[in-house]
Design a protein around this motif. Structure first.
Motif, mmCIF file in Angstrom:
data_model
loop_
_atom_site.group_PDB
_atom_site.id
_atom_site.type_symbol
_atom_site.label_atom_id
_atom_site.label_comp_id
_atom_site.label_asym_id
_atom_site.label_seq_id
_atom_site.Cartn_x
_atom_site.Cartn_y
_atom_site.Cartn_z
ATOM 1 N N UNK A 222 36.431 8.869 6.943
ATOM 2 C CA UNK A 222 36.874 9.486 8.199
ATOM 3 C C UNK A 222 38.364 9.279 8.454
ATOM 4 N N UNK A 223 38.959 8.281 7.808
ATOM 5 C CA UNK A 223 40.393 8.051 8.006
ATOM 6 C C UNK A 223 41.240 9.201 7.480
ATOM 7 N N UNK A 224 40.661 10.061 6.642
ATOM 8 C CA UNK A 224 41.413 11.225 6.167
ATOM 9 C C UNK A 224 41.529 12.283 7.256
ATOM 10 N N UNK A 225 40.814 12.118 8.360
ATOM 11 C CA UNK A 225 40.896 13.033 9.503
ATOM 12 C C UNK A 225 41.663 12.355 10.636
ATOM 13 N N UNK A 226 42.657 13.046 11.156
ATOM 14 C CA UNK A 226 43.337 12.552 12.354
ATOM 15 C C UNK A 226 42.410 12.692 13.559
ATOM 16 N N UNK A 227 41.689 13.790 13.623
ATOM 17 C CA UNK A 227 40.732 14.044 14.699
ATOM 18 C C UNK A 227 39.330 13.909 14.096
ATOM 19 N N UNK A 228 38.587 12.901 14.542
ATOM 20 C CA UNK A 228 37.320 12.577 13.885
ATOM 21 C C UNK A 228 36.287 12.088 14.888
ATOM 22 N N UNK A 229 35.039 12.072 14.431
ATOM 23 C CA UNK A 229 33.930 11.577 15.248
ATOM 24 C C UNK A 229 33.879 10.057 15.158
ATOM 25 N N UNK A 230 33.133 9.457 16.073
ATOM 26 C CA UNK A 230 32.938 8.011 16.050
ATOM 27 C C UNK A 230 31.680 7.672 15.259
ATOM 28 N N UNK A 231 31.716 6.512 14.621
ATOM 29 C CA UNK A 231 30.527 6.012 13.920
ATOM 30 C C UNK A 231 29.654 5.277 14.929
ATOM 31 N N UNK A 232 28.872 6.032 15.684
ATOM 32 C CA UNK A 232 28.063 5.443 16.732
ATOM 33 C C UNK A 232 26.754 4.877 16.221
ATOM 34 N N UNK A 233 26.051 4.155 17.102
ATOM 35 C CA UNK A 233 24.775 3.545 16.753
ATOM 36 C C UNK A 233 23.724 4.596 16.414
ATOM 37 N N UNK A 234 23.835 5.789 17.034
ATOM 38 C CA UNK A 234 22.845 6.831 16.793
ATOM 39 C C UNK A 234 22.758 7.265 15.343
ATOM 40 N N UNK A 235 23.896 7.234 14.640
ATOM 41 C CA UNK A 235 23.905 7.615 13.229
ATOM 42 C C UNK A 235 22.987 6.708 12.429
ATOM 43 N N UNK A 236 23.097 5.403 12.655
ATOM 44 C CA UNK A 236 22.328 4.433 11.882
ATOM 45 C C UNK A 236 20.855 4.429 12.305
ATOM 46 N N UNK A 237 20.597 4.614 13.596
ATOM 47 C CA UNK A 237 19.203 4.691 14.043
ATOM 48 C C UNK A 237 18.513 5.924 13.469
ATOM 49 N N UNK A 238 19.230 7.032 13.415
ATOM 50 C CA UNK A 238 18.648 8.251 12.831
ATOM 51 C C UNK A 238 18.279 8.030 11.371
ATOM 52 N N UNK A 239 19.135 7.311 10.650
ATOM 53 C CA UNK A 239 18.875 7.065 9.229
ATOM 54 C C UNK A 239 17.630 6.207 9.036
ATOM 55 N N UNK A 240 17.500 5.108 9.795
ATOM 56 C CA UNK A 240 16.359 4.218 9.602
ATOM 57 C C UNK A 240 15.061 4.878 10.059
ATOM 58 N N UNK A 241 15.103 5.594 11.176
ATOM 59 C CA UNK A 241 13.888 6.258 11.649
ATOM 60 C C UNK A 241 13.440 7.348 10.684
ATOM 61 N N UNK A 242 14.402 8.109 10.169
ATOM 62 C CA UNK A 242 14.056 9.139 9.191
ATOM 63 C C UNK A 242 13.457 8.554 7.925
ATOM 64 N N UNK A 243 14.029 7.442 7.455
ATOM 65 C CA UNK A 243 13.514 6.794 6.250
ATOM 66 C C UNK A 243 12.108 6.256 6.473
ATOM 67 N N UNK A 244 11.883 5.637 7.634
ATOM 68 C CA UNK A 244 10.547 5.119 7.931
ATOM 69 C C UNK A 244 9.511 6.230 7.994
ATOM 70 N N UNK A 245 9.876 7.349 8.590
ATOM 71 C CA UNK A 245 8.946 8.473 8.682
ATOM 72 C C UNK A 245 8.584 8.989 7.293
#
Length: 870
Positions: free
Chosen positions: A822-845
């Motif tokens: 993301x550092x290659x973008x001056x304007x970028x999204x934040x690495x929020x908690x939702x990203x990681x929760x989505x990954x673990x919930x999707x994997x568990x499912x």
């Protein structure tokens, strides 16, 4: 607390060597049991009697039956028959292993083909290690990298120094109009043309099929074309001395035919024109005194003399800056870029970085490794079922090595089948991969030695790594314990190794899932955010190359009268554009020197600001004019000057291009993104300048898009019947800013899906192993009243723990990698908690769906049947 040593000597004396280890193990187990029951002293006496009872009364040494040693051919045939019998009997086991290995191997083949293709770029040129391109580092407020040098650089370097064996300049014009007349028929299309010094073909190995390389481009208005282009221009007729026209103003005569360009070269231009024709096309680029600016079309190559190094050449290049650009605030640093680096250095327009190639190679190894791990998991899960088979074989005289190679043969059959399926899948997918990547990948083991070596070596490695561990476990079973059914999961590797491997698999899978989510979020943010202007429903049409001012005005008026057209503007380029960009140093308020920053200049008429909904924060819009009389700037311009408010700019004089363009600042617009989100917002200047208009921006009604586009083409073509009509929607052009990221997103999506699939196969293998090992436990629990849900939780808690551990491992790794990306973008999204929760919930499912069937089958099994198997 050990058995009497002399008893072991008796065994060694009378027991056949191939049975000694198993007999000792069995009798030692009896001894330790007796120690626990009757004590050490009595146990030793009982052990002596056990040994004597084991041996026959006459103490005759028992020898194995004499068998004739089978030949290798017979052994291989027997191994093959048994392997095929086992594989056909257990079809689910075979299908899972073959599909997992085939998917991993297919990905490895495709990645190998891609890496091989990129690493071969421009490696076929003679003396490639001595070929370099001159490039420029521009030092202003920031450092920018350009793959070109000022126009006269090549000629001056060739005249001043003897470092270069050959020096050649080449100016490439993209998308020029080509016209060919066949009798009464006139054909026209657009393609790239390169104005080339003849030494270019001494530096690079592009062989000539017809004509002489020394004289083909000696005269003005001569051209060399490839065989493919000759077919396109002139069909089957002889192209030599035939003519075609460029931009309706330059007639070119074909004097040579080049062999078609190989796919692994960065040079894709198929028309090469004599360099002394360049002045007819662009006088500024042909100017041998034009050190003040640069055009990305102009590049210069050199083949150094033997013994000359790049460092020696770069030592003398600063002299050109001092001599030709002594006072310019845009400080140039000229460098040499090796030929083998041109394709990989993204700073100078390289297609792909070597780091990305090694990342792809690592992904290939990971996918192959996980497929092998799944094979091991499933094979060891099946090992207890085959224990009695191994025991019988050992009793009948099979040695450990024979059993090992028996299993390796079975693995070889599975691997061979997987390799064939993977090869077919890779071959079938190549056309889609080529369209997707814009590449020309080929997979032909009969024409290229690299895949011919890679495929069998890959098959052997997969066979060895997949089959060795299960083969060693099966071959190591003690026959007495195997026949008595006393083997447990500790004898087949236990859980710990399998758990570790599955944690690793799912950790990588979750890294890929998190990466996919982050890239998708960034792409959505980049394409759907407010850019500071309205990009929707805007069609960009080209200004014809031979257009006069009156023609442009007439066409502009006719375009605005088309039903479905809301408004139109003549301009140099859209507010956000990667081409037609002119950067220069401004001089503000009659100061004695140019400012240290550069300004991005965009020529536009008075309709530009309202058409794109640019917000005026101070002053007014441009007045109608064909020449530069006044300017509009953005808020960033004021900030770079250190002003507190935009209002301070209004009425202040501004000059550009060494005072050739001057006038007051009459307006300030709100900042808008003039480039991609990779870059910061630049200082921008809008001005009227009809000689720089290159596009018509047309806002249309999307409800009538079909008829409106047809009317635009008809109107444009009526005004320019000898030109080729083209158009592009502005939002599509902006989406092209992120073509690399979009491609990366799709690649990560594919690999994440494959990694999850292979990881789920591993999870299935673990559940299969657990179901086999816990058969009696499940039967007892059900007999004592446990519900199906409680039985399912036995399996669920196991893989839930593994996935959670994998998540804890993956989270910091994914955070670091994606934060770096993301550092290659001056304007970028934040690495929020939702990203990681989505990954673990999707994997568990996904994991629940994977193990649900096998777990439910074990939970619903009849407890009587499970207990009777004891």
């Amino acid at each position: 607390m050990t058995p009497p040593r002399w008893a072991d000597w008796l065994l060694e004396l009378f027991v056949a060597p191939h049975l000694l280890e198993d007999v000792q193990g069995d009798l030692h187990e009896v001894f330790y049991k007796q120690v626990r029951e009757v004590g050490l002293h009595k146990a030793r006496r009982k052990f002596i009697w056990a040994v004597l009872n084991y041996l026959n009364p006459f103490f005759i040494r028992r020898k194995p039956r004499e068998y004739s040693q089978p030949t290798n051919t017979v052994m291989i045939r027997n191994y093959s028959k048994i392997a095929l019998r086992n594989l056909s009997r257990h079809k689910t086991y075979t299908f899972i292993n073959v599909s997992g290995l085939a998917m991993g191997i297919a990905c490895a083949i495709l990645i190998f083909t891609l890496i091989n293709y990129h690493l071969s770029f421009d490696s076929f040129h003679s003396h490639a290690d001595r070929i370099y391109r001159f490039v420029t580092e521009q030092h202003r407020e920031t450092v920018s990298y350009k793959p070109n040098v000022p126009n006269p650089f090549g000629k001056v370097f060739r005249d001043d120094y003897t470092f270069g064996e050959k020096v050649a300049r080449i100016a490439t014009a993209d998308g020029v109009l080509l016209t060919i007349q066949h009798g009464q028929q006139i054909r026209k299309f657009k393609d790239d043309v390169a104005f080339t010094e003849i030494d270019f073909f001494d530096i690079f190995n592009y062989p000539l099929r017809k004509g002489s390389i020394k004289t083909a481009l000696a005269d003005p208005n001569t051209a060399i074309i490839t065989e493919k282009m000759a077919q396109k221009l002139f069909g089957d007729s002889d192209p030599i001395n035939r003519t075609f026209r460029v931009e309706n103003k330059i007639d070119l005569r074909v004097t040579g035919i080049l062999a078609d360009l190989p796919p692994n070269t960065a040079r894709r231009t198929e028309i090469y024109v004599s360099y002394n024709t360049l002045k007819q096309y662009d006088e500024w680029m042909a100017n041998e005194e034009a050190w003040g600016g640069m055009n990305s079309a102009m590049q210069c190559f050199v083949r150094l003399r033997p013994g000359v190094t790049a460092a020696q050449v770069e030592e003398v290049l600063p002299a050109y800056v001092k001599k030709y650009r002594p006072t310019n605030k845009n400080v140039h640093h000229y460098k040499l870029q090796p030929l083998d680096d041109i394709h990989f250095d993204g700073r100078y327009g390289g297609t792909i970085t070597r780091r990305n190639l090694w990342v792809l190679g690592g992904i290939a190894l990971f996918l192959i490794g996980t497929a092998c791990i799944n094979f091991v998991n499933l094979a060891t899960a099946q090992a207890l079922r085959r224990s009695k088979e191994v025991g019988v074989r050992k009793v009948l005289g099979s040695v450990r090595g024979q059993l090992f190679w028996q299993f390796i043969t079975e693995t070889g059959f599975i691997t061979t089948l997987a390799l064939l399926l993977a090869g077919l899948a890779a071959w079938a997918l190549l056309p889609f991969i080529n369209d997707w990547l814009g590449a020309q990948l080929t997979l032909n083991p009969f024409a290229d030695w690299k895949p011919a070596v890679f495929l069998p070596v890959l098959g052997l490695l997969v066979t060895f790594f997949s089959g060795s561990y299960p083969g060693l476990i099966l071959a190591g079973f003690q026959p007495v314990m195997a026949l008595k059914g006393k083997l447990s999961h500790q004898n087949v590797g236990g859980f710990n190794v399998r758990r570790t491997l599955i944690v690793g698999q799912f950790a990588i899978s979750q890294v890929l899932i998190i990466g996919m989510i982050v890239i998708a979020n960034q792409m959505r943010y980049s394409t759907q955010s407010d850019l500071g202007f309205n990009k929707e429903a805007v069609v960009m049409l080209p200004v014809a190359s031979d257009s006069k001012l009156q023609t442009m005005k007439t066409l502009h008026q006719r375009l605005t009268r088309i039903p479905g057209v809301k408004t139109a503007s003549l301009c140099q380029a859209a507010p956000a554009s990667n081409y037609n960009v002119w950067n220069t140093s401004p001089r503000y308020d009659n100061r004695t020197e140019d400012e240290a920053f550069s300004v991005s200049v965009k020529a536009a008429d008075e309709q530009y600001v309202p058409l794109f909904d640019l917000k005026l924060v101070a002053g007014r819009n441009l007045l109608p004019s064909d020449t530069t009389k006044e300017f509009i700037v953005n808020e960033m311009f004021a900030r770079k000057l250190g002003l507190k408010s935009a209002q301070e700019l209004i009425g202040k004089p501004l000059s550009l291009n060494n005072d050739k363009l001057a006038g007051p600042i009459v307006g300030v617009v709100q900042d808008f993104h003039d480039r991609s989100f990779h870059e910061n917002i630049n200082a921008v200047c809008l001005m009227s300048a009809s000689d720089r208009y290159e596009s018509y921006a047309v806002r249309i009604d999307m409800k009538t898009v079909g008829p409106t586009l047809a009317a635009l083409e008809k109107t444009w073509s009526q005004m320019h019947p000898d030109q080729v009509f083209e158009y592009q929607f502005l939002d599509e052009h902006i989406a092209n800013f992120y073509r690399t990221e979009d491609l990366m997103l799709h690649v990560v999506e594919v690999f994440a899906a494959i990694a999850i699939f292979i990881g789920c196969l591993g999870l299935y293998g673990l559940v299969s192993f657990m179901a086999t090992q816990k058969t009696k436990e499940i039967g007892i629990r059900k007999a004592l009243g446990s519900s199906v849900g409680q039985i399912l939780w036995i399996f669920g808690k196991e893989f839930s723990r593994l996935i959670l551990v994998a998540f804890l491992v993956a989270t910091p790794v994914a955070y670091y990698l994606m934060n770096t990306w993301l550092k290659s973008f001056i304007f970028r999204v934040d690495l929020g908690l939702g990203v990681f929760l989505s990954a673990i919930l999707g994997t568990l499912l996904i994991a629940f769906l994977t193990v649900g069937f096998k777990s439910a089958k074990a939970a619903l099994m009849n407890p009587v049947k499970a207990l009777r198997s004891e």
